[in-house]
Design an enzyme around this catalytic site. Structure first.
Site, PDB file in Angstrom:
ATOM      1  N   ARG A   1     -53.941 -43.120 -11.420  1.00  8.96           N
ATOM      2  CA  ARG A   1     -53.566 -42.614 -12.749  1.00  8.96           C
ATOM      3  C   ARG A   1     -52.044 -42.458 -12.850  1.00  8.96           C
ATOM      4  NH1 ARG A   1     -53.571 -37.292 -14.217  1.00  8.96           N
ATOM      5  NH2 ARG A   1     -55.145 -36.723 -12.682  1.00  8.96           N
TER       6      ARG A   1
ATOM      7  N   TYR B   1     -51.090 -52.424 -38.576  1.00 14.48           N
ATOM      8  CA  TYR B   1     -52.392 -52.492 -37.908  1.00 14.48           C
ATOM      9  C   TYR B   1     -53.251 -51.273 -38.302  1.00 14.48           C
ATOM     10  CZ  TYR B   1     -55.859 -52.424 -34.233  1.00 14.48           C
ATOM     11  OH  TYR B   1     -57.043 -52.377 -33.548  1.00 14.48           O
TER      12      TYR B   1
ATOM     13  N   ASP C   1     -43.979 -52.394 -32.842  1.00 13.33           N
ATOM     14  CA  ASP C   1     -45.164 -53.111 -32.368  1.00 13.33           C
ATOM     15  C   ASP C   1     -44.808 -54.600 -32.378  1.00 13.33           C
ATOM     16  OD1 ASP C   1     -47.602 -54.423 -32.099  1.00 13.33           O
ATOM     17  OD2 ASP C   1     -48.713 -52.981 -33.321  1.00 13.33           O
TER      18      ASP C   1
ATOM     19  N   LYS D   1     -53.939 -58.943 -26.676  1.00 12.41           N
ATOM     20  CA  LYS D   1     -53.757 -60.133 -27.503  1.00 12.41           C
ATOM     21  C   LYS D   1     -52.978 -61.195 -26.723  1.00 12.41           C
ATOM     22  CE  LYS D   1     -55.765 -57.406 -30.455  1.00 12.41           C
ATOM     23  NZ  LYS D   1     -55.041 -56.580 -31.402  1.00 12.41           N
TER      24      LYS D   1
HETATM   25  C1  LIG Z   1     -54.982 -55.189 -31.732  1.00  7.76           C
HETATM   26  C2  LIG Z   1     -53.726 -54.573 -32.192  1.00  7.76           C
HETATM   27  C3  LIG Z   1     -53.378 -53.264 -31.837  1.00  7.76           C
HETATM   28  C4  LIG Z   1     -54.319 -52.359 -31.042  1.00  7.76           C
HETATM   29  O1  LIG Z   1     -54.416 -52.757 -29.720  1.00  7.76           O
HETATM   30  P1  LIG Z   1     -55.711 -52.509 -28.790  1.00  7.76           P
HETATM   31  O2  LIG Z   1     -55.367 -53.197 -27.522  1.00  7.76           O
HETATM   32  O3  LIG Z   1     -56.892 -53.081 -29.502  1.00  7.76           O
HETATM   33  O4  LIG Z   1     -55.840 -51.028 -28.638  1.00  7.76           O
HETATM   34  C5  LIG Z   1     -52.140 -52.773 -32.234  1.00  7.76           C
HETATM   35  N1  LIG Z   1     -51.301 -53.515 -32.982  1.00  7.76           N
HETATM   36  C6  LIG Z   1     -51.595 -54.766 -33.363  1.00  7.76           C
HETATM   37  C7  LIG Z   1     -50.618 -55.539 -34.180  1.00  7.76           C
HETATM   38  C8  LIG Z   1     -52.816 -55.331 -32.995  1.00  7.76           C
HETATM   39  O5  LIG Z   1     -53.106 -56.583 -33.399  1.00  7.76           O
END
Ligand SMILES: *Cc1c(COP(=O)(O)O)cnc(C)c1O
Length: 396
Positions: free
Chosen positions: A54, A107, A179, A204
């Site tokens: 952790r 998102y 992001d 992603k």
């Molecule tokens: C999928 C996504 C998230 C969230 O991420 P997770 O790994 O599903 O928690 C945040 N921002 C964007 C732009 C995303 O496409």
């Protein structure tokens, strides 16, 4: 400095504790110490890699080394998902009474943090139109501590002027967090444009094979130290095997992104003038209203595009039904093409008015181009769009 493909393969060399060419998986919850002194040192080693998983793990450290070098930041850390990265950072950086500014097109999970989670904790929030840098300035209050930006945004591919936003924030002593999931460090490096913290859904593109949920945060050591202190408490730890898979995915990120960029651009261009299509949202198109801004801060536009069908909800549904390669799925960024119809996905969660307020049309489809051959994907989306166009003729 080495190129990105070299960095992706070699940046973790110094944190490889073994001579194996492919790093071992440290599938362990804890590490033992030689003596009391070593134990005491390991216990306070921030983001150390051999005390308790952790707190850190060699597989985490390897991913972090690669991410930091790709994003041009001092350091990086991993979390169990993209949302864990966001909520851990936000919990570390803001407190009751503070104010956070986010975007209107963002998102869904980020929107929910702004609309629901933070207000419940006594943190006020404002969502602004990110295509207007002045909107961020207007939303600033003396309590503002953090600007949350996302560019290009999910699912509308709206672009935020990252230089303008980071300059504004610096002038007011406010932190910025971007992001970078859609762009990846191959197409955009927010830290080079002045953004303090960069986060990703590594689920992603970074992992790229749709087989891991993970998140990363990259930025200065001092800020990451504060976030890591909270990560110990939220406990959203990435499993060692998932970190290992993420590292393996990162090795080919530069190779994959060049194909994703080419496929996204080709699909956007092919659908832009089609009679079944009202509008394609993709910053790489000459017709995108923010083309010049996108060009000034991105070197490629990625594999995601949003396509608005003229025939509304039914046309979007028929279009997805005719696609041979892209299956219906909420994710993106893997080697396989995926597609989602947001208005259909949100039917059980949001009213039609709420969907309209988010700027998402009933006929909007988000296409995430994988790494398949460009010609196959283009032929497939054109056949589906042709079918929707002739189906509309028949039902007129
Ligand atoms: C999928 C996504 C998230 C969230 O991420 P997770 O790994 O599903 O928690 C945040 N921002 C964007 C732009 C995303 O496409």
């Amino acid at each position: 400095m080495s190129g990105s493909s070299t960095v992706a393969v070699h940046a973790d060399r110094d944190v490889h504790p073994s001579r194996a060419v492919a790093p071992p998986i440290y599938q362990t919850a804890a590490f033992w110490a030689e003596d009391a002194d070593q134990f005491a040192r390991a216990a306070v080693d921030r983001r150390g890699k051999d005390f308790y998983t952790r707190y850190g793990n060699p597989n985490h450290a390897q991913v972090a080394a690669v991410i930091a070098e790709l994003e041009h930041t001092e350091a990086a850390m991993v979390t169990a998902s993209g949302m864990a990265a966001l909520t851990t950072a936000v919990l570390a950086l803001v407190s009751a009474g503070d104010h956070v500014i986010g975007q209107r097109s963002t998102y869904g999970g980020t929107a929910s943090v702004l609309l629901n989670l933070l207000p419940r904790l006594g943190v006020s929030t404002t969502q602004v139109d990110q295509t207007d840098p002045a909107a961020f300035e207007k939303a600033l209050t003396p309590q503002t501590r953090l600007l949350l930006v996302e560019s290009p945004s999910n699912p509308l591919l709206q672009v935020t002027d990252l230089r303008a936003v980071s300059e504004l924030a610096r002038a007011h002593g406010v932190l910025t967090m971007a992001d970078n999931t859609f762009a990846t460090p191959l197409n955009q490096r927010p830290a080079d444009l002045g953004i303090d913290l960069v986060w990703h859904s590594a689920t992603k593109y970074l992992n790229g094979h749709s087989d891991v949920s993970a998140g990363v945060i990259a930025g200065p050591e001092a800020l990451l130290g504060r976030i890591w202190d909270v990560a110990l408490l939220t406990g959203a730890t990435l499993g060692p095997f998932d970190a290992w898979l993420l590292l393996r995915g990162l090795r080919t990120l530069p190779l994959r992104m060049s194909r994703h960029n080419a496929n996204g651009q080709a699909l956007a261009g092919a659908l832009n003038d089609h009679p079944a299509v009202a509008r394609v949202h993709y910053p790489g198109l000459a017709t995108h209203p923010q083309r010049a801004l996108a060009h000034s801060q991105m070197s490629g536009c990625g594999g995601v595009l949003a396509v608005e069908l003229t025939g509304g909800f039914a046309a979007a549904d028929a279009f997805l039904g005719r696609l041979r390669y892209a299956r219906r799925s909420a994710s993106l960024g893997g080697v396989e093409s995926l597609a989602v119809h947001p208005a259909a996905m949100w039917r059980g969660m949001l009213s039609d008015e709420q969907i309209a307020a988010s700027g998402v049309a009933q006929g909007l489809v988000r296409l995430a181009a994988g790494t398949e051959d460009t010609a196959d994907l283009v032929a497939d989306v054109l056949a589906a769009a042709d079918a929707v166009a002739s189906w509309k003729e028949l039902t007129r």
